[in-house]
Design an enzyme around this catalytic site. Structure first.
Site, PDB file in Angstrom:
ATOM      1  N   GLU A 141      -5.638  -8.384  -0.305  1.00  0.00           N
ATOM      2  CA  GLU A 141      -6.356  -8.004   0.918  1.00  0.00           C
ATOM      3  C   GLU A 141      -7.807  -7.757   0.541  1.00  0.00           C
ATOM      4  OE1 GLU A 141      -4.931  -5.036   3.649  1.00  0.00           O
ATOM      5  OE2 GLU A 141      -2.821  -5.497   3.210  1.00  0.00           O
TER       6      GLU A 141
ATOM      7  N   GLU B 228       0.813  -1.220   0.000  1.00  0.00           N
ATOM      8  CA  GLU B 228       0.000   0.000   0.000  1.00  0.00           C
ATOM      9  C   GLU B 228       0.850   1.275   0.000  1.00  0.00           C
ATOM     10  OE1 GLU B 228      -2.963  -0.128   3.102  1.00  0.00           O
ATOM     11  OE2 GLU B 228      -4.039  -1.782   2.156  1.00  0.00           O
TER      12      GLU B 228
END
Length: 503
Positions: free
Chosen positions: A292, A173
């Site tokens: 995710e 991320e």
């Protein structure tokens, strides 16, 4: 009662069922590791301190791959802290979750646990505060057989055989301002490309995942993927996607339609990746790693905020899931399966205690949350080929995701073993559905069997005291005649219908 129809045709294939679709995620966050997979004093603990009850539930869940050690945690992690004698391992602050990390569990312990669980380890490297050299070091430690400083260190630490980790995430991320070492797309793309090239010099057959956007609504979405892939296209295999869903302001109808957002996210990333490939005139196709995804009530986390006193393994992000959450998880799996030609890896976040299908109490029981069941049933029954399945169904308007069909479904067909499965959801909040399935092209050899997860109270949950309150139950309203199956499913429900077929 509303009605829907589904036609199954073995010639209309999306692609093979990808076993890595059924991945999970273990991060050093909350109680996922400590009192989750690892609790030396627990009555079920094995010789390595791993909870046998959690290992058994992990196998039952059908997990194929587990991503480790983060997540946000990895962007400040020093992998060396988690190897060697425990008494010499440093205790560190983890800035991502504002807790203290003891490093009792590290790479060697995780791989040992993964082998016991029968799962493939998927490793993330720190590209937040570190870079190429550290990635090469952990790769050498993990995978080189022997005869070098770091591989011999692994052997001395009790792991004589290389860990053989094939799939590596190049950071986590990195588009997020919350990330330690947050970077622009060009900064990250250049670093990821340099790291990928160096890792491939050491081991050419690695499978490498570049960071995509943290979620679809990021302001840099699309532009981030394009810039990162322009730097990394020829040296990575995957671009990642992350998405979490929750019910907002009592809008159950929108929540049940969350898979429409996942569909749009996947299709936009595919289009972006293919556009970059076309501009580069590359014959290569980038795959997607949805590493995710889950239902996560992030508003609760933001309301609570991080701890102020740097605790060790506190209770963080411990959502207790209800029946509607399980229906949404089942529908997200439908989305992942129907895109299995491009989404060839995925990880539900996370495995234990932290937004997880498995819950534990320290020194006490482990049990299945409601979301455990659609994952386990889908992982068990989805084999062979994914069929292109387009239900014809009434639609309804939602506040967040536009107009969506009330019945959604996907099917798989395993000709070799003579079986098929249909996974379907009824998104209506108040009306049952009659679903007619034309399976004649599969030549079914007997009656269909159906199990449905629902509850008169869509907010009913499983607890340590009532661990089986919400679970799939046999659906008796299923009838098979001349290759056609009719089933009645209640509102807010997820169902699995299984057939024996002639080929």
């Amino acid at each position: 009662m509303h009605k829907a129809t589904i036609t199954l045709d073995p010639a209309l294939r999306v692609g093979p069922v990808q076993r890595r679709t059924f991945g999970s995620f273990v991060e050093h966050l909350g109680r996922c590791v400590y009192t989750g997979i690892y609790e030396p004093g627990h009555p079920t603990a094995d010789e390595d301190g791993f909870r046998r009850d959690v290992l058994e539930l992990t196998r039952e869940l059908g997990v194929s791959t587990v991503r480790y050690p983060g997540g946000n945690f990895v962007s400040g992690y020093r992998w060396e802290d988690g190897v060697g004698p425990r008494e010499r391992r440093p205790v560190r602050r983890d800035l991502a979750w504002h807790v203290t990390e003891t490093n009792e569990v590290g790479l060697d312990e995780f791989v040992r646990w993964a082998r016991k669980a029968g799962v493939e380890p998927m490793m993330a490297v720190n590209l937040g505060t570190r870079g190429v050299l550290e990635a090469l070091d952990v790769l050498e430690y993990a995978n080189h057989p022997s005869g070098t400083s770091l591989s011999d260190q692994r052997i001395a630490n009790g792991s004589p055989e290389p860990h053989g980790i094939r799939m590596w995430c190049l950071g986590n991320e990195m588009d997020g301002p919350w990330q330690v070492g947050h970077k622009t797309a060009r900064e990250y793309g250049r670093l990821a490309a340099e790291t990928a090239r160096a890792m491939r010099m050491a081991q050419p057959d690695l499978e490498l995942v570049a960071c995509g956007s943290s979620h679809l609504s990021m302001p840099t979405f699309g532009a981030w993927e394009a810039a990162v892939l322009e730097e990394t296209y020829e040296v990575v295999d995957y671009i990642s996607l992350h998405a979490y869903y929750q019910e907002h302001d009592g809008d159950l109808a929108s929540f049940l339609a969350s898979a429409a957002d996942m569909d749009a996210f996947i299709e936009a990333v595919v289009a972006t990746a293919d556009a970059v490939g076309a501009r580069l005139r590359s014959p290569k196709r980038i795959q997607l790693s949805f590493d995710e995804w889950n239902v996560w009530y992030q508003s609760r986390w933001h309301d609570q905020g991080p701890p102020s006193d740097w605790p060790v393994a506190p209770r963080q992000l411990e959502d207790h899931y209800h029946a509607a959450d399980a229906v949404v998880v089942g529908s997200l799996l439908i989305s992942l399966l129907r895109h299995s030609d491009r989404v060839t890896a995925a990880c539900q976040a996370q495995l234990v205690n932290v937004i997880a299908p498995i819950m534990t109490e320290p020194g006490g029981p482990a049990w299945r949350q409601t979301i455990f069941h659609p994952f386990a049933e889908t992982a068990r029954a989805a084999t062979g080929q994914v069929l292109r399945t387009v239900p014809v169904s009434p639609s309804a308007a939602t506040g967040r995701h536009g107009t969506v069909p009330l019945v959604d479904a996907v099917a798989t067909h395993d000709a070799e073993h003579g079986r098929a499965a249909v996974f379907l959801v009824n998104r209506s909040t108040d009306t049952p559905a009659t679903v007619e399935i034309d399976a004649r092209a599969l030549a079914p050899t007997g009656p269909a069997r159906c199990r449905t997860l629902s509850d008169p109270d869509p907010y009913a949950a499983n607890t340590a005291e009532r661990p089986d309150r919400v679970a799939p139950r046999p659906n008796t309203e299923v009838h098979t005649e001349d290759g056609r199956v009719t089933v009645v499913v209640p509102p807010v429900s997820w169902s699995i219908l299984e057939l024996s077929t002639g080929g």
